[in-house]
Design an enzyme around this catalytic site. Structure first.
Site, PDB file in Angstrom:
ATOM      1  N   PRO A  10      42.914  29.881  41.360  1.00  0.00           N
ATOM      2  CA  PRO A  10      43.757  30.888  40.730  1.00  0.00           C
ATOM      3  C   PRO A  10      43.611  32.283  41.324  1.00  0.00           C
ATOM      4  O   PRO A  10      42.512  32.720  41.659  1.00  0.00           O
ATOM      5  CB  PRO A  10      43.312  30.880  39.260  1.00  0.00           C
ATOM      6  CG  PRO A  10      42.006  30.174  39.241  1.00  0.00           C
ATOM      7  CD  PRO A  10      42.016  29.233  40.410  1.00  0.00           C
ATOM      8  N   ASN A  11      44.748  32.929  41.439  1.00  0.00           N
ATOM      9  CA  ASN A  11      44.900  34.321  41.881  1.00  0.00           C
ATOM     10  C   ASN A  11      44.721  34.502  43.389  1.00  0.00           C
ATOM     11  O   ASN A  11      44.981  35.596  43.905  1.00  0.00           O
ATOM     12  CB  ASN A  11      43.934  35.252  41.114  1.00  0.00           C
ATOM     13  CG  ASN A  11      44.196  35.214  39.619  1.00  0.00           C
ATOM     14  OD1 ASN A  11      45.336  35.424  39.203  1.00  0.00           O
ATOM     15  ND2 ASN A  11      43.205  34.899  38.819  1.00  0.00           N
ATOM     16  N   ARG A  18      45.893  41.864  45.902  1.00  0.00           N
ATOM     17  CA  ARG A  18      45.080  42.023  44.700  1.00  0.00           C
ATOM     18  C   ARG A  18      43.723  42.626  45.071  1.00  0.00           C
ATOM     19  O   ARG A  18      43.022  42.084  45.928  1.00  0.00           O
ATOM     20  CB  ARG A  18      44.905  40.630  44.100  1.00  0.00           C
ATOM     21  CG  ARG A  18      43.747  40.412  43.188  1.00  0.00           C
ATOM     22  CD  ARG A  18      43.337  38.934  43.266  1.00  0.00           C
ATOM     23  NE  ARG A  18      42.380  38.604  42.248  1.00  0.00           N
ATOM     24  CZ  ARG A  18      41.473  37.633  42.377  1.00  0.00           C
ATOM     25  NH1 ARG A  18      41.419  36.894  43.477  1.00  0.00           N
ATOM     26  NH2 ARG A  18      40.653  37.377  41.416  1.00  0.00           N
ATOM     27  N   TYR A  23      38.728  41.942  47.937  1.00  0.00           N
ATOM     28  CA  TYR A  23      39.156  40.705  48.601  1.00  0.00           C
ATOM     29  C   TYR A  23      39.773  40.923  49.993  1.00  0.00           C
ATOM     30  O   TYR A  23      40.106  39.937  50.662  1.00  0.00           O
ATOM     31  CB  TYR A  23      40.130  39.941  47.692  1.00  0.00           C
ATOM     32  CG  TYR A  23      39.485  39.520  46.377  1.00  0.00           C
ATOM     33  CD1 TYR A  23      38.534  38.504  46.343  1.00  0.00           C
ATOM     34  CD2 TYR A  23      39.796  40.162  45.181  1.00  0.00           C
ATOM     35  CE1 TYR A  23      37.920  38.126  45.157  1.00  0.00           C
ATOM     36  CE2 TYR A  23      39.185  39.790  43.983  1.00  0.00           C
ATOM     37  CZ  TYR A  23      38.251  38.773  43.982  1.00  0.00           C
ATOM     38  OH  TYR A  23      37.638  38.409  42.801  1.00  0.00           O
ATOM     39  N   ASN A  74      37.641  27.335  47.537  1.00  0.00           N
ATOM     40  CA  ASN A  74      37.363  28.543  46.775  1.00  0.00           C
ATOM     41  C   ASN A  74      38.058  28.347  45.436  1.00  0.00           C
ATOM     42  O   ASN A  74      39.270  28.541  45.342  1.00  0.00           O
ATOM     43  CB  ASN A  74      37.889  29.787  47.487  1.00  0.00           C
ATOM     44  CG  ASN A  74      37.567  31.049  46.702  1.00  0.00           C
ATOM     45  OD1 ASN A  74      37.143  30.981  45.545  1.00  0.00           O
ATOM     46  ND2 ASN A  74      37.779  32.198  47.324  1.00  0.00           N
ATOM     47  N   ALA A  77      38.109  31.780  39.769  1.00  0.00           N
ATOM     48  CA  ALA A  77      37.339  31.881  38.526  1.00  0.00           C
ATOM     49  C   ALA A  77      36.943  30.513  37.960  1.00  0.00           C
ATOM     50  O   ALA A  77      36.005  30.425  37.157  1.00  0.00           O
ATOM     51  CB  ALA A  77      38.128  32.672  37.488  1.00  0.00           C
ATOM     52  N   GLU A  98      31.685  25.388  49.568  1.00  0.00           N
ATOM     53  CA  GLU A  98      32.238  26.342  48.589  1.00  0.00           C
ATOM     54  C   GLU A  98      32.298  27.726  49.234  1.00  0.00           C
ATOM     55  O   GLU A  98      31.316  28.155  49.848  1.00  0.00           O
ATOM     56  CB  GLU A  98      31.290  26.344  47.382  1.00  0.00           C
ATOM     57  CG  GLU A  98      31.600  27.340  46.303  1.00  0.00           C
ATOM     58  CD  GLU A  98      30.517  27.297  45.198  1.00  0.00           C
ATOM     59  OE1 GLU A  98      29.657  26.377  45.197  1.00  0.00           O
ATOM     60  OE2 GLU A  98      30.537  28.199  44.354  1.00  0.00           O
ATOM     61  N   HIS A 100      33.334  31.887  48.694  1.00  0.00           N
ATOM     62  CA  HIS A 100      33.759  33.050  47.915  1.00  0.00           C
ATOM     63  C   HIS A 100      33.912  34.215  48.867  1.00  0.00           C
ATOM     64  O   HIS A 100      33.012  34.469  49.688  1.00  0.00           O
ATOM     65  CB  HIS A 100      32.745  33.395  46.823  1.00  0.00           C
ATOM     66  CG  HIS A 100      32.521  32.247  45.910  1.00  0.00           C
ATOM     67  ND1 HIS A 100      33.477  31.809  45.025  1.00  0.00           N
ATOM     68  CD2 HIS A 100      31.483  31.386  45.800  1.00  0.00           C
ATOM     69  CE1 HIS A 100      33.019  30.751  44.394  1.00  0.00           C
ATOM     70  NE2 HIS A 100      31.817  30.455  44.854  1.00  0.00           N
ATOM     71  N   ARG A 107      28.151  41.036  41.781  1.00  0.00           N
ATOM     72  CA  ARG A 107      29.181  41.405  40.799  1.00  0.00           C
ATOM     73  C   ARG A 107      28.708  41.061  39.379  1.00  0.00           C
ATOM     74  O   ARG A 107      27.525  40.903  39.144  1.00  0.00           O
ATOM     75  CB  ARG A 107      30.490  40.714  41.196  1.00  0.00           C
ATOM     76  CG  ARG A 107      30.968  41.132  42.587  1.00  0.00           C
ATOM     77  CD  ARG A 107      32.251  40.444  42.977  1.00  0.00           C
ATOM     78  NE  ARG A 107      33.351  40.835  42.103  1.00  0.00           N
ATOM     79  CZ  ARG A 107      34.534  40.227  42.072  1.00  0.00           C
ATOM     80  NH1 ARG A 107      34.758  39.200  42.891  1.00  0.00           N
ATOM     81  NH2 ARG A 107      35.467  40.621  41.243  1.00  0.00           N
TER      82      ARG A 107
HETATM   83  C1  DHK Z   1      37.480  34.745  43.728  1.00  0.00           C
HETATM   84  C2  DHK Z   1      37.847  34.926  42.433  1.00  0.00           C
HETATM   85  O1  DHK Z   1      39.114  34.890  42.066  1.00  0.00           O
HETATM   86  C3  DHK Z   1      36.839  35.220  41.384  1.00  0.00           C
HETATM   87  O2  DHK Z   1      37.209  34.727  40.128  1.00  0.00           O
HETATM   88  C4  DHK Z   1      35.465  34.728  41.760  1.00  0.00           C
HETATM   89  C5  DHK Z   1      36.071  34.638  44.150  1.00  0.00           C
HETATM   90  C6  DHK Z   1      35.090  35.184  43.149  1.00  0.00           C
HETATM   91  C7  DHK Z   1      35.879  35.150  45.565  1.00  0.00           C
HETATM   92  O3  DHK Z   1      35.039  36.014  45.814  1.00  0.00           O
HETATM   93  O4  DHK Z   1      36.570  34.637  46.463  1.00  0.00           O
HETATM   94  O5  DHK Z   1      34.522  35.181  40.816  1.00  0.00           O
END
Ligand code: DHK
Length: 144
Positions: A10-11, A18, A23, A74, A77, A98, A100, A107
């Site tokens: 998600p996202n 974002r 990111y 990835n 959340a 995995e 991130h 964080r």
């Molecule tokens: C991405 C997200 O959307 C967060 O919810 C994670 C992760 C971290 C990232 O660092 O890629 O907590």
């Protein structure tokens, strides 16, 4: 040819738009393009998929059971909440890395725990979008 499934949760469709201070400025399309080229150079296929829906990610992990040698994921959340994604990964026989983008350990505390880490061969955090490429390179070693 062995195939990597590159899964984003998600996202991550908003990558580049974002919270770029966290990111970065690269888009998900950039990441998928670069990882596809890298995988091809390493003699691997790559299937990229992103969803904001837990069930859709689980369905893709099930699909990977028959089609992929490895998963780079990835889970966004869902990393911190989803026993269901962990269960799906536990039903997958290949290598799992995995990723991130941010250093989740720097964080909020709720980002420090990952269900997926109980399954992953490796965990990459805080390398920005470079982390995806590091994961593809590691997968190439693991499936060689
Ligand atoms: C991405 C997200 O959307 C967060 O919810 C994670 C992760 C971290 C990232 O660092 O890629 O907590």
């Amino acid at each position: 040819m062995k195939t990597i499934y590159l899964l984003n949760g998600p996202n991550l469709n908003l990558l580049g738009k974002r919270q770029p201070e966290i990111y970065g400025h690269e888009t998900l399309a950039d990441v998928e393009r670069d990882c596809t080229a890298l995988a091809q150079g390493l003699g691997l296929g790559l299937v990229a998929f992103q969803s904001n829906h837990e069930g859709a990610i689980i369905d893709k992990i099930h699909e990977a059971r028959d089609r992929a040698a490895a998963i780079v994921i990835n889970p966004g959340a869902f990393t911190h909440t989803s026993i269901a994604i962990l269960d799906a990964l536990n039903a997958f026989d290949g290598a799992v890395i995995e990723v991130h983008i941010s250093n989740v350990h720097k964080r909020e505390e709720f980002r420090h725990h990952s269900y997926v880490s109980l399954r992953a061969e490796g965990v990459i955090a805080g390398l920005g979008t470079e982390g995806y490429k590091a994961a593809v390179r590691r997968i190439a070693q693991l499936v060689a």
